[in-house]
Design an enzyme around this catalytic site. Structure first.
Site, PDB file in Angstrom:
ATOM      1  N   GLU A   1       0.822  -1.215   0.000  1.00 29.76           N
ATOM      2  CA  GLU A   1       0.000   0.000   0.000  1.00 29.76           C
ATOM      3  C   GLU A   1       0.857   1.266   0.000  1.00 29.76           C
ATOM      4  O   GLU A   1       0.607   2.212   0.742  1.00 29.76           O
ATOM      5  CB  GLU A   1      -0.951   0.002   1.193  1.00 29.76           C
ATOM      6  CG  GLU A   1      -1.951  -1.144   1.149  1.00 29.76           C
ATOM      7  CD  GLU A   1      -3.038  -1.086   2.213  1.00 29.76           C
ATOM      8  OE1 GLU A   1      -2.779  -0.530   3.292  1.00 29.76           O
ATOM      9  OE2 GLU A   1      -4.123  -1.619   1.954  1.00 29.76           O
TER      10      GLU A   1
ATOM     11  N   ASP B   1      -8.763  -8.307   3.621  1.00 26.26           N
ATOM     12  CA  ASP B   1      -8.585  -7.226   4.587  1.00 26.26           C
ATOM     13  C   ASP B   1      -9.752  -7.094   5.553  1.00 26.26           C
ATOM     14  O   ASP B   1     -10.630  -6.267   5.345  1.00 26.26           O
ATOM     15  CB  ASP B   1      -8.433  -5.913   3.785  1.00 26.26           C
ATOM     16  CG  ASP B   1      -7.822  -4.803   4.611  1.00 26.26           C
ATOM     17  OD1 ASP B   1      -7.535  -5.039   5.781  1.00 26.26           O
ATOM     18  OD2 ASP B   1      -7.642  -3.703   4.058  1.00 26.26           O
TER      19      ASP B   1
ATOM     20  N   GLU C   1     -13.071  -2.089  11.723  1.00 26.28           N
ATOM     21  CA  GLU C   1     -12.910  -1.284  10.513  1.00 26.28           C
ATOM     22  C   GLU C   1     -14.015  -1.501   9.482  1.00 26.28           C
ATOM     23  O   GLU C   1     -14.698  -0.570   9.088  1.00 26.28           O
ATOM     24  CB  GLU C   1     -11.541  -1.550   9.879  1.00 26.28           C
ATOM     25  CG  GLU C   1     -11.329  -0.722   8.621  1.00 26.28           C
ATOM     26  CD  GLU C   1      -9.965  -0.946   8.002  1.00 26.28           C
ATOM     27  OE1 GLU C   1      -9.133  -1.640   8.606  1.00 26.28           O
ATOM     28  OE2 GLU C   1      -9.746  -0.425   6.894  1.00 26.28           O
TER      29      GLU C   1
HETATM   30  C1  GCU Z   1      -6.321  -1.712   5.802  1.00 30.50           C
HETATM   31  C2  GCU Z   1      -6.592  -0.383   6.407  1.00 30.50           C
HETATM   32  C3  GCU Z   1      -5.394   0.512   6.370  1.00 30.50           C
HETATM   33  C4  GCU Z   1      -4.218  -0.194   6.978  1.00 30.50           C
HETATM   34  C5  GCU Z   1      -4.016  -1.528   6.293  1.00 30.50           C
HETATM   35  C6  GCU Z   1      -2.974  -2.379   6.972  1.00 30.50           C
HETATM   36  O1  GCU Z   1      -6.147  -1.586   4.425  1.00 30.50           O
HETATM   37  O2  GCU Z   1      -7.657   0.218   5.741  1.00 30.50           O
HETATM   38  O3  GCU Z   1      -5.711   1.666   7.078  1.00 30.50           O
HETATM   39  O4  GCU Z   1      -3.085   0.583   6.867  1.00 30.50           O
HETATM   40  O5  GCU Z   1      -5.194  -2.270   6.365  1.00 30.50           O
HETATM   41  O6  GCU Z   1      -3.361  -3.307   7.662  1.00 30.50           O
HETATM   42  O7  GCU Z   1      -1.800  -2.152   6.804  1.00 30.50           O
END
Ligand code: GCU
Length: 860
Positions: A318, A399, A427
């Site tokens: 990410e 996720d 979440e």
């Molecule tokens: C999810 C979440 C993010 C977080 C990511 C992770 O995608 O929305 O906010 O950073 O998980 O677990 O690294």
């Protein structure tokens, strides 16, 4: 015998005042229960805590035991802190009289042989509880274990169990951590918490560690009471300024707070810190200067925090930097840290949540699949990790969705210990505004048998290491507790933290036993309270799944904005990879080997074979593994689309019952807890209808297949705001269309306008009705709405939910801000004029969707 009497603590008897319950004591209220005082005489009047050092967990145990006995039973037990048990040195000169006493300490400090006590086998952190009327022993291999034993003893007492017992309890897993995704903040602000719905950070303020860490003390106590032994600080999207001297000193203070509770602190680290923070020209994990940089920082940390537990890394995921930047493997990345930690006995927790959200292309590539990423990235690396590396794997391959299959990566790591990553923070699960008790979901995951080498391989045994004959690995949960007095933002949500700790210790607990115990400790022993909270909790995950994402399609939340309210269309057409591949005829991800992404083939053969075929895939994961027509028949006999409709109506109907069930508890639980919980349940009941209608209409629109029961699209009690007589209000086309009833709402003509919408009730017979107004409460203003009937005000309210709810703040008129206000039992006259007046505020144009005049007790 040593004379080691160091301190004598006598707690003065004081009257017990009943204060409003804010939730801050969580399940450690030690509330007196009816008749508790009768037991005082037979409980320990003296506590020998076998460590006189204040920072030791055994010392903490002594203090906690005295507190509990005093608070529950009014019993002022004296605590003697000694280095080893020495009755003769006690103030009673060795004569214990007839009164009962308690000894808490390690086996080293308590000479079992000398005291003729047979102690069952204990491992690290385990404890032995031997409760008799005369003497209670709480013994453990290490200090932490003694504290756990003390908490267990108090847990029993607080639930009214004063019986004799003798048993040992050893933790199923060695790693029982929590992760805090707190940000450091800047510009004089509080640290926010990523995916945290319980207020701001208790650790950070304005870029540094807070001066006042009082809440951290209380948090440590709560975590220790359920067996947590490690906490990782700061967001996984980490901030390297934590390495500033001022922050290292702050972390040292935090470490000092957690130490007496047996909890070791660790840090999430930013992979490129040597470059972005340290000024090196590279962060290549095999570069000598980079290695030295991490060694230096680690040495510095251990110098200040000798029991530092280790690092957690989110790398190459990410947008976060990682070893892949330099074409190094994930093992190269993990081992870089592992080697710096090794001399100190630290653990390197490396996250398997590795994927590139920019490279996925759904439209062009039927085989593209984010779910494949983890196994693909870790393939061939199992033997390459150093022995102090643990791989932290999210329970499912995507996720934190409402239902996912167990991640297949767990079956690929044999030599490397693994920890399952759960999320206590809700979440994708209603962000603490919806009650979702997750123990049943976790139990299903932990009990799942991966059939590695065709042998029993339940996830719980894989992560505890039992499957591989070792005791390494375990559990990590993203908890994200904040400064809100309820910790997570809602009273009921805290049962998830309790259940998490208890399951990490012993996954054989049942969800029902856990919620019952938690309820007695949190609210009351009253049978009605225990039964009601159990009923609501046990129904909550199935209900949420019913109205938020069926058949393994995932939580159909808005994934581009907030991860909260419904937005089924947001799943597809972007590279985030949480796709449903829904089109006009069919839906679901084909993850078969024969025709799809091949993901099913990542499981051991027996499991792979089950998921490969529609016939053998459980209905609740059908759309996770298969792309099928909406008309596909399920094992239940329903079609996929009809299941969607039915489930959404069922789930939302169940959510309505939570309100009425809870209302029966008025007077039986603390008034503050009652009111705060009720307001969330009322909100959830309304928002579950938003979910129901959004998802149902979205798929009705896509598939053109009507609900055989005629509900979807037909709302006989509603009058759409856009059909009312408007003045100062204008029609507004909502996007996505399914977020508003019939796709339209009304908004004030400008930010300063007052709008009026009215209509005549000619089709309703006179009588009493529940009157519901669906509107939108955005986080950019506090509009006011006034509802009246023939000029008489029924109710007036503000759109200020952003202050009382911790959910992601959103600014659009959509499924995240849609909300319902219901006035119950309103006297309505045929022909009366219904009027809603909206006063815009800030940028919030007092939006209204519709008004429903409902027969009493109906929700539609
Ligand atoms: C999810 C979440 C993010 C977080 C990511 C992770 O995608 O929305 O906010 O950073 O998980 O677990 O690294």
């Amino acid at each position: 015998m040593q004379t080691a009497l160091l301190q004598l603590l006598l707690l003065a008897l004081a009257p017990v005042f009943v204060l409003a319950e804010t939730g801050i004591d969580a399940w450690l209220r030690y509330a007196p229960y009816p008749g508790a005082e009768k037991h005082a005489a037979a409980l320990p009047h003296k506590i020998y805590a076998l460590n006189a050092t204040k920072s030791s967990p055994v010392y903490t145990a002594g203090t906690e035991l005295a507190l509990g006995l005093k608070s529950i039973f009014g019993l002022a037990a004296a605590v003697e802190y000694q280095q080893t048990l020495d009755y003769s040195s006690s103030s009673e000169g060795g004569c214990l009289g007839r009164k009962s006493h308690l000894v808490v300490g390690t086996l080293d400090a308590f000479d079992a042989a000398e005291h003729k006590v047979k102690v069952p086998e204990l491992i690290e952190d385990g404890y032995f509880l031997d409760i008799t009327p005369k003497r209670t022993l709480i013994l453990a291999k290490n200090e932490r274990g003694a504290l756990y034993g003390a908490f267990e003893y108090l847990n029993r007492l607080a639930q009214g169990n004063v019986k004799s017992a003798s048993f040992a309890s050893n933790p199923d897993a060695a790693v029982r951590w929590v992760n805090q995704w707190d940000n450091m903040a800047s510009g004089g602000t509080h640290g926010s918490i990523e995916r945290g719905y319980g207020g701001v950070s208790m650790f950070f303020w304005n870029g540094v560690v807070r001066e006042d860490l009082d809440r951290v003390h209380q948090y440590a106590r709560i975590l220790a009471s359920v067996g947590i032994n490690g906490i990782i600080l700061n967001n996984v999207n980490a901030n390297a300024t934590l390495f500033d001297d001022i922050n290292l000193r702050g972390l040292q203070r935090i470490g000092d707070i957690f130490r007496p509770y047996g909890i070791r602190i660790g840090l999430s680290v930013r992979f490129d810190a040597p470059q972005s923070y340290g000024g090196l020209s590279t962060f290549d994990p095999i570069d000598a200067s980079v290695i030295k940089w991490w060694h230096d920082i680690t040495d510095k940390i251990y110098h200040m925090i000798p029991d530092f537990v280790g690092y957690l890394s989110k790398a190459s995921s990410e947008g976060q930097p990682g070893p892949l930047t330099y074409n190094r493997t994930l093992a190269d990345g993990a081992n870089l840290f592992a080697r710096t930690l090794k001399p100190y006995g630290g653990t390197m927790m490396f996250r398997a949540f590795v994927y590139d959200h920019r490279s996925l292309n759904q439209t062009l590539d039927w085989k593209a699949d984010r779910a494949n990423a983890a196994v693909n990235f870790f393939e061939g690396l199992d033997s390459k990790f150093d022995d102090n590396v643990v791989i932290q794997i999210k329970y499912g391959p995507i996720d934190f969705q409402v239902r996912e299959p167990v991640s297949p990566l767990f079956a690929h790591l044999r030599e490397t210990p693994a920890a399952v990553e759960l999320q206590v923070s809700q979440e994708y699960l209603g962000q603490q505004m919806h009650v979702v008790y997750m123990a049943p979901m976790w139990k299903e995951l932990l009990d799942f048998d991966l059939r590695i080498d065709s042998k029993p391989s339940q996830l719980r045994d894989v992560v505890s290491g039992k499957r591989w004959g070792r005791h390494q690995g375990g559990y990590a949960a993203v908890v994200n507790a904040g400064l809100n007095s309820t910790w997570l933002g809602s009273h009921l949500s805290l049962s998830n933290l309790y259940a998490y700790g208890k399951l990490a210790w012993d996954p054989s607990h049942t969800s029902e036993d856990l919620i019952d115990a938690w309820t007695r400790l949190t609210f009351s022993h009253d049978r009605a309270v225990v039964d009601t909270v159990r009923t609501i909790s046990m129904q909550s995950w199935p209900a949420y799944e019913d109205y938020s994402g069926n058949l393994g399609v995932q939580t159909l939340a808005d994934i581009l904005n907030g991860h909260y309210g419904p937005n089924p269309g947001s799943q597809d057409g972007n590279p985030w990879g949480q796709w449903t591949r829904a089109d006009g005829d069919s839906i679901g991800m084909d993850r078969t080997v024969s025709n799809g992404t091949g993901f099913a083939g990542q499981y051991p053969p027996e499991v792979a074979a089950m998921y490969e075929k529609v016939e053998t895939t459980p209905d609740n994961l059908l759309l996770w593994f298969h792309h099928v027509p909406y008309t596909q028949r399920l094992k239940s006999g329903l079609t996929v689309i009809q299941h969607f409709y039915d489930a959404h109506y069922r789930g939302a109907a169940v959510a309505q019952t939570f309100v009425t069930a809870w209302e029966k508890l008025k007077g039986k639980v603390d008034a503050t807890q009652y009111d705060e919980t009720l307001s969330r349940l009322v909100y959830q009941a309304g928002h579950s209808l938003v979910w129901r209608d959004s998802v149902s209409n979205f798929y009705f629109n896509k598939s053109s297949i009507a609900d055989t029961r005629g509900r979807v699209g037909n709302y006989k009690y509603r009058v759409e705001a856009e059909d009312m007589q408007l003045s100062g209000y204008v029609k507004y086309q909502v996007k996505p269309f399914e977020s508003a009833s019939k796709g339209w709402a009304i908004v004030t003509a400008s930010n300063t306008t007052t709008g009026t919408a009215s209509y005549k009730l000619d089709k309703v017979e006179s009588g009493r009705y529940d009157v519901a107004v669906n509107y939108f409460d955005m986080a950019i203003g506090n509009s006011t709405w006034t509802l009246s009937l023939d000029g008489a005000v029924v109710g007036k309210w503000k759109g200020d939910l952003e202050y009382s709810s911790g959910k992601a703040a959103t600014i659009y008129i959509d499924g995240q801000t849609a909300i319902r206000k219901t006035f119950r039992g309103v006297q309505v006259k045929k022909g009366a004029e219904v009027k809603i007046v909206g006063v815009a505020d800030g940028k919030e144009p007092a939006p209204v969707d519709y008004i429903s005049i409902l027969p009493l007790g109906t929700a539609d």
